[in-house]
Design a protein around this motif. Structure first.
Motif, PDB file in Angstrom:
ATOM      1  N   PHE A  97       0.915  -1.194   0.032  1.00 18.22           N
ATOM      2  CA  PHE A  97       0.008   0.162   0.044  1.00 18.22           C
ATOM      3  C   PHE A  97       1.036   1.162  -0.095  1.00 18.22           C
ATOM      4  O   PHE A  97       0.689   2.241  -0.771  1.00 18.22           O
TER       5      PHE A  97
ATOM      6  N   GLN B 117       2.556   1.692  -3.290  1.00 11.93           N
ATOM      7  CA  GLN B 117       1.548   2.190  -4.318  1.00 11.93           C
ATOM      8  C   GLN B 117       1.225   3.587  -4.047  1.00 11.93           C
ATOM      9  O   GLN B 117       1.014   4.526  -5.233  1.00 11.93           O
TER      10      GLN B 117
ATOM     11  N   LEU C 119      -6.816   1.852  -5.494  1.00  9.81           N
ATOM     12  CA  LEU C 119      -6.307   0.705  -4.817  1.00  9.81           C
ATOM     13  C   LEU C 119      -7.221  -0.088  -3.809  1.00  9.81           C
ATOM     14  O   LEU C 119      -7.095  -1.218  -3.785  1.00  9.81           O
ATOM     15  N   SER C 120      -8.602   0.618  -3.572  1.00 10.88           N
ATOM     16  CA  SER C 120      -9.323  -0.267  -2.732  1.00 10.88           C
ATOM     17  C   SER C 120     -10.065  -1.423  -3.787  1.00 10.88           C
ATOM     18  O   SER C 120     -10.313  -2.551  -3.278  1.00 10.88           O
TER      19      SER C 120
ATOM     20  N   SER D 289      -8.578  -2.779  -5.816  1.00 10.92           N
ATOM     21  CA  SER D 289      -7.945  -4.010  -6.396  1.00 10.92           C
ATOM     22  C   SER D 289      -7.609  -4.909  -5.173  1.00 10.92           C
ATOM     23  O   SER D 289      -6.447  -6.053  -5.267  1.00 10.92           O
TER      24      SER D 289
END
Length: 406
Positions: free
Chosen positions: A72, A75, A93-94, A96
């Motif tokens: 995290f 990214q 991000l959430s 994925s």
């Protein structure tokens, strides 16, 4: 709040599909219009989960692994460095993520960001995932405009920490398996082997040697009272588990584990490396000295050492220097104290603390590589003692009976 899936068109007329959280379909429409999307179709989203996904959610219990946090941070470093808006990046991000707990936490962070809350404040609502150190550094990154650098530093810090923990666990795996195997062997021998030999020896009516009588007595006690022993062991384990989670018990255990044979020194140096790394990282980020020390005391994950670090903070707040307070704590070697002194005089404490952390980490890495060599003699002595006691108890009577027959 419910989840809705939508189809809509943006200002360029392109078809957009996705999901969003809203209290009602009208609220979902308003959210889409606020993003510049004209809704075409909105339906309540019904999630279809496989058995493995349901099992993973049921057994996760709100945990987020450190590896997931490291990914995290990497990214987020890329997202913030590229200038992508936080809300857009976090939504991506959430979507994925496979960890349902982490996904829901990021969705909540996004909602708070859209409501005008700062990123660090939104993360503070999830302390099981984002600890005080994490949130404080993110706050510093927001205020200084270097959020990308903070996420990079956090990922590097957690990677080093994770590598140290993994290396120690790997080194302890072999002796753990040996001790488990010895425990299982002791149970099997007491329940199956010794009673069979006891019956054989009783048929001869001869007086048995003392080691044999001791073994038979232990076996008889084990067979007769195994259920009580099991209950007592379970009760002791439960009490110890509860005690070490109390403030006093955690401090006692924090002190005791630093004195464990072979691994105590390694645990202490690994904790001090974590302290130096986190303290230097926070000073480099611009946190006040007193707050950086308090957060470092929490990051070290040892209440006993944490109290000593808070003692350093109290000395600093009284106006004493870092060298003097670290000297009084008794935690560091003269070489490390000299490095802290040089850093304090030159105004480069953060850089020198990074050197201190690297020094401790190199020592831990070397000791961990040698750990198996240091543990093997202890394991050999334990195995030899176990085999010797068993051989004396079982074979002495046989030798006596063989000599009598001759």
């Amino acid at each position: 709040m419910a989840m809705y899936e939508f189809k809509g068109r943006n200002t360029e007329g392109r078809l957009i599909t996705g999901q969003l959280d809203a209290s009602s379909p009208d609220a979902a429409v308003n959210q889409l219009l606020g993003r510049g999307i004209t809704p075409v179709d909105i339906n309540l989203f019904v999630e279809q989960l496989s058995f493995s996904e349901r099992f993973a959610r049921a057994t996760n219990r709100g945990r987020v692994d450190k590896v997931e946090l490291i990914m995290f941070c990497r990214q987020m470093h890329t997202i913030t460095r590229a200038g992508i808006p936080l809300v857009k990046g976090l939504r991506g991000l959430s979507a994925s993520l496979r960890n349902y707990t982490f996904q829901q936490a990021l969705n909540d962070v996004v909602e708070r960001l859209e409501a005008g809350v700062e990123l660090s404040t939104a993360m503070r609502a999830h302390p099981k995932i984002f600890d005080n150190l994490f949130v404080s550094l993110v706050s510093v990154g927001e205020n200084s405009g270097r959020l990308d650098l903070v996420f990079k530093q956090l990922s590097e810090y957690m990677e080093r920490d994770l590598a140290t923990i993994k290396s120690i666990k790997t080194a302890l795996r072999y002796p753990s398996f040996v001790l488990i195997a010895i425990s299982i062997a002791i149970v099997v021998i007491n329940v199956k082997v010794i009673p069979a030999f006891a019956k054989l020896f009783s048929t001869f009516g001869a007086e048995l040697p003392l080691p044999t009588r001791i073994l038979i007595g232990i076996s008889d006690f084990f067979v007769a009272y195994w259920l009580y022993l099991l209950v007592i062991i379970a009760a002791v384990v439960a009490w110890v588990y509860h005690y070490v989670r109390t403030p006093d018990g955690s401090r006692v255990w924090g002190r005791k584990k630093l004195r464990l044979i072979v691994i105590g020194d390694i645990i202490e140096r690994a904790s001090l490396a974590r302290y130096a790394r986190s303290f230097g990282l926070m000073l480099n980020a611009g946190l006040p000295l007193s707050k950086a020390l308090e957060l470092s005391a929490r990051a070290v994950d040892n209440p006993y050492l944490g109290d000593k670090i808070r003692g350093i903070r109290a000395g600093v707040e009284r106006g004493e220097g870092l060298f003097q307070t670290h000297l009084v704590s008794g935690m560091f070697t003269p070489l490390v104290l000299q490095m802290i002194s040089v850093g304090e005089e030159s105004g480069q404490v953060d850089a020198l603390l990074a050197e201190v952390a690297a020094f401790y980490e190199s020592e831990v890495e070397y000791d961990v590589k040698q750990l198996s060599d240091r543990i093997e003699p202890i394991m050999i002595v334990i195995m030899a003692g176990f085999v010797t006691v068993l051989a004396l108890g079982i074979f002495l009577p046989m030798w006596d009976m063989y000599s009598i027959q001759k």
